[in-house]
Design a protein around this motif. Structure first.
Motif, PDB file in Angstrom:
ATOM      1  N   ALA A  63      13.372  16.139  20.707  1.00 52.27           N
ATOM      2  CA  ALA A  63      14.110  16.958  19.751  1.00 52.27           C
ATOM      3  C   ALA A  63      13.856  16.372  18.364  1.00 52.27           C
ATOM      4  O   ALA A  63      14.642  15.555  17.871  1.00 52.27           O
ATOM      5  N   PRO A  64      12.742  16.743  17.742  1.00 53.33           N
ATOM      6  CA  PRO A  64      12.370  16.136  16.458  1.00 53.33           C
ATOM      7  C   PRO A  64      13.328  16.512  15.331  1.00 53.33           C
ATOM      8  O   PRO A  64      14.152  17.419  15.463  1.00 53.33           O
ATOM      9  N   ALA A  65      13.188  15.807  14.226  1.00 54.14           N
ATOM     10  CA  ALA A  65      14.085  16.031  13.087  1.00 54.14           C
ATOM     11  C   ALA A  65      13.892  17.401  12.466  1.00 54.14           C
ATOM     12  O   ALA A  65      14.816  17.962  11.862  1.00 54.14           O
ATOM     13  N   SER A  66      12.695  17.966  12.605  1.00 54.79           N
ATOM     14  CA  SER A  66      12.436  19.287  12.036  1.00 54.79           C
ATOM     15  C   SER A  66      11.579  20.098  12.994  1.00 54.79           C
ATOM     16  O   SER A  66      10.835  19.542  13.810  1.00 54.79           O
ATOM     17  N   LEU A  67      11.705  21.408  12.888  1.00 61.74           N
ATOM     18  CA  LEU A  67      10.946  22.335  13.717  1.00 61.74           C
ATOM     19  C   LEU A  67      10.328  23.414  12.839  1.00 61.74           C
ATOM     20  O   LEU A  67      10.752  23.610  11.688  1.00 61.74           O
ATOM     21  N   PRO A  68       9.316  24.119  13.352  1.00 57.46           N
ATOM     22  CA  PRO A  68       8.723  25.220  12.577  1.00 57.46           C
ATOM     23  C   PRO A  68       9.779  26.239  12.168  1.00 57.46           C
ATOM     24  O   PRO A  68      10.827  26.373  12.809  1.00 57.46           O
ATOM     25  N   GLY A  69       9.503  26.949  11.082  1.00 56.41           N
ATOM     26  CA  GLY A  69      10.440  27.950  10.590  1.00 56.41           C
ATOM     27  C   GLY A  69      11.450  27.401   9.622  1.00 56.41           C
ATOM     28  O   GLY A  69      12.480  28.038   9.362  1.00 56.41           O
ATOM     29  N   GLY A  70      11.195  26.180   9.088  1.00 59.50           N
ATOM     30  CA  GLY A  70      12.127  25.593   8.142  1.00 59.50           C
ATOM     31  C   GLY A  70      13.414  25.128   8.783  1.00 59.50           C
ATOM     32  O   GLY A  70      14.480  25.132   8.140  1.00 59.50           O
ATOM     33  N   LEU A  71      13.354  24.706  10.054  1.00 53.55           N
ATOM     34  CA  LEU A  71      14.548  24.259  10.768  1.00 53.55           C
ATOM     35  C   LEU A  71      14.678  22.744  10.719  1.00 53.55           C
ATOM     36  O   LEU A  71      13.709  22.020  10.949  1.00 53.55           O
ATOM     37  N   THR A  72      15.881  22.261  10.417  1.00 56.60           N
ATOM     38  CA  THR A  72      16.138  20.820  10.405  1.00 56.60           C
ATOM     39  C   THR A  72      17.318  20.518  11.321  1.00 56.60           C
ATOM     40  O   THR A  72      18.264  21.310  11.424  1.00 56.60           O
ATOM     41  N   LYS A  73      17.258  19.379  11.989  1.00 56.55           N
ATOM     42  CA  LYS A  73      18.288  19.025  12.972  1.00 56.55           C
ATOM     43  C   LYS A  73      19.640  18.824  12.286  1.00 56.55           C
ATOM     44  O   LYS A  73      19.733  18.185  11.239  1.00 56.55           O
ATOM     45  N   ASP A  74      20.665  19.386  12.917  1.00 54.04           N
ATOM     46  CA  ASP A  74      22.034  19.239  12.443  1.00 54.04           C
ATOM     47  C   ASP A  74      22.723  18.185  13.314  1.00 54.04           C
ATOM     48  O   ASP A  74      23.080  18.443  14.463  1.00 54.04           O
ATOM     49  N   ASP A  75      22.898  16.992  12.780  1.00 54.68           N
ATOM     50  CA  ASP A  75      23.464  15.881  13.537  1.00 54.68           C
ATOM     51  C   ASP A  75      24.955  15.689  13.283  1.00 54.68           C
ATOM     52  O   ASP A  75      25.484  14.587  13.435  1.00 54.68           O
ATOM     53  N   SER A  76      25.640  16.751  12.946  1.00 51.16           N
ATOM     54  CA  SER A  76      27.076  16.624  12.694  1.00 51.16           C
ATOM     55  C   SER A  76      27.779  16.175  13.974  1.00 51.16           C
ATOM     56  O   SER A  76      27.325  16.421  15.088  1.00 51.16           O
ATOM     57  N   GLU A  77      28.896  15.492  13.789  1.00 50.26           N
ATOM     58  CA  GLU A  77      29.611  14.913  14.925  1.00 50.26           C
ATOM     59  C   GLU A  77      30.049  15.976  15.935  1.00 50.26           C
ATOM     60  O   GLU A  77      29.951  15.785  17.153  1.00 50.26           O
ATOM     61  N   GLU A  78      30.513  17.098  15.442  1.00 50.13           N
ATOM     62  CA  GLU A  78      30.964  18.176  16.325  1.00 50.13           C
ATOM     63  C   GLU A  78      29.818  18.695  17.185  1.00 50.13           C
ATOM     64  O   GLU A  78      29.952  18.870  18.406  1.00 50.13           O
ATOM     65  N   ASN A  79      28.666  18.928  16.562  1.00 50.61           N
ATOM     66  CA  ASN A  79      27.512  19.415  17.301  1.00 50.61           C
ATOM     67  C   ASN A  79      26.986  18.366  18.281  1.00 50.61           C
ATOM     68  O   ASN A  79      26.544  18.692  19.380  1.00 50.61           O
ATOM     69  N   GLN A  80      27.037  17.104  17.877  1.00 49.26           N
ATOM     70  CA  GLN A  80      26.495  16.049  18.726  1.00 49.26           C
ATOM     71  C   GLN A  80      27.275  15.931  20.028  1.00 49.26           C
ATOM     72  O   GLN A  80      26.701  15.649  21.085  1.00 49.26           O
ATOM     73  N   THR A  81      28.562  16.180  19.989  1.00 44.52           N
ATOM     74  CA  THR A  81      29.376  16.150  21.203  1.00 44.52           C
ATOM     75  C   THR A  81      28.903  17.215  22.192  1.00 44.52           C
ATOM     76  O   THR A  81      28.766  16.961  23.394  1.00 44.52           O
TER      77      THR A  81
END
Length: 209
Positions: A63-81
């Motif tokens: 799960a890389p930090a960025s993906l095609p299409g201008g997508l960046t990983k959202d590492d917020s605490e709520e999402n990480q749970t």
């Protein structure tokens, strides 16, 4: 003195056993020929069936930090749970050797996030597994319709996508399966065809062999 014969008749010529007729072993040769052909065909089929499994079974996912299409990983605490729970469920329920999950946000539009989930495991029948994945999605509150097959790209396997809505928000769901991995992505507020194209590009970054 002339010989005497008990029967009154001289004995006939000695009996010589007739030479055995040589049987043509054509039947055996034909049988061996058929068996040889079957072995050859089965060997070829084994290679045809087995090669994709061997080729695709060494898949790795991330799960890389960025993906095609201008997508960046959202590492917020709520999402990480949520992500941690998804990864745990995949490893325990599916028996995955590895599992990753992540939320990604669109740099241009915060209302178009993407949830990506992937796992590596041996899949003998990826064509039926992809249908089972959509059946699993249908058992939730998210109803996906118009499920369509799309080109899988250079990694091969199968890719299908469909569309649905939840809480009034349009969602496109895409699934890939091959002999070594499977992945699902949910695209919010994106057309299905656009999502399918982006999904193939995402897969080529998430999955490597």
């Amino acid at each position: 003195a002339p010989p005497s014969y008990d029967s009154g008749f001289p004995p006939g010529p000695p009996l010589v056993p007739a030479a055995p007729v040589k049987k043509k072993r054509r039947g055996l040769k034909i049988t061996l020929g058929i068996l040889g052909a079957l072995v050859l065909v089965c060997g070829v089929l084994s290679c045809v069936i087995g090669y994709p499994i061997v080729q695709q079974s060494g898949a790795k996912i991330s799960a890389p930090a960025s993906l095609p299409g201008g997508l960046t990983k959202d590492d917020s605490e709520e999402n990480q749970t949520t992500v941690d729970q998804l990864e745990s469920d995949l490893k325990s329920d599916v028996g995955a050797t590895d599992a990753v999950a992540a939320f990604y946000k669109d740099a241009q539009d915060d209302t178009k996030p993407v949830l990506m989930v992937a796992a590596t495991t041996l899949i003998l029948f990826p064509s039926s597994e992809i249908d089972d994945a959509f059946k699993g999605i249908q058992e939730s509150d998210l109803k996906i319709t118009n499920i369509t097959k799309y080109p899988a790209g250079k990694l091969g396997g199968y890719v299908k996508c469909g569309g649905g809505t939840t809480s009034g928000v349009a969602i496109a769901a895409c699934v890939w399966t091959d002999h070594g991995s499977a992945g699902i992505a949910f695209f919010f507020k994106r057309p299905v065809a656009e999502s399918a194209d982006l999904f193939v590009k995402i897969r080529e970054v998430v999955e490597t062999r």
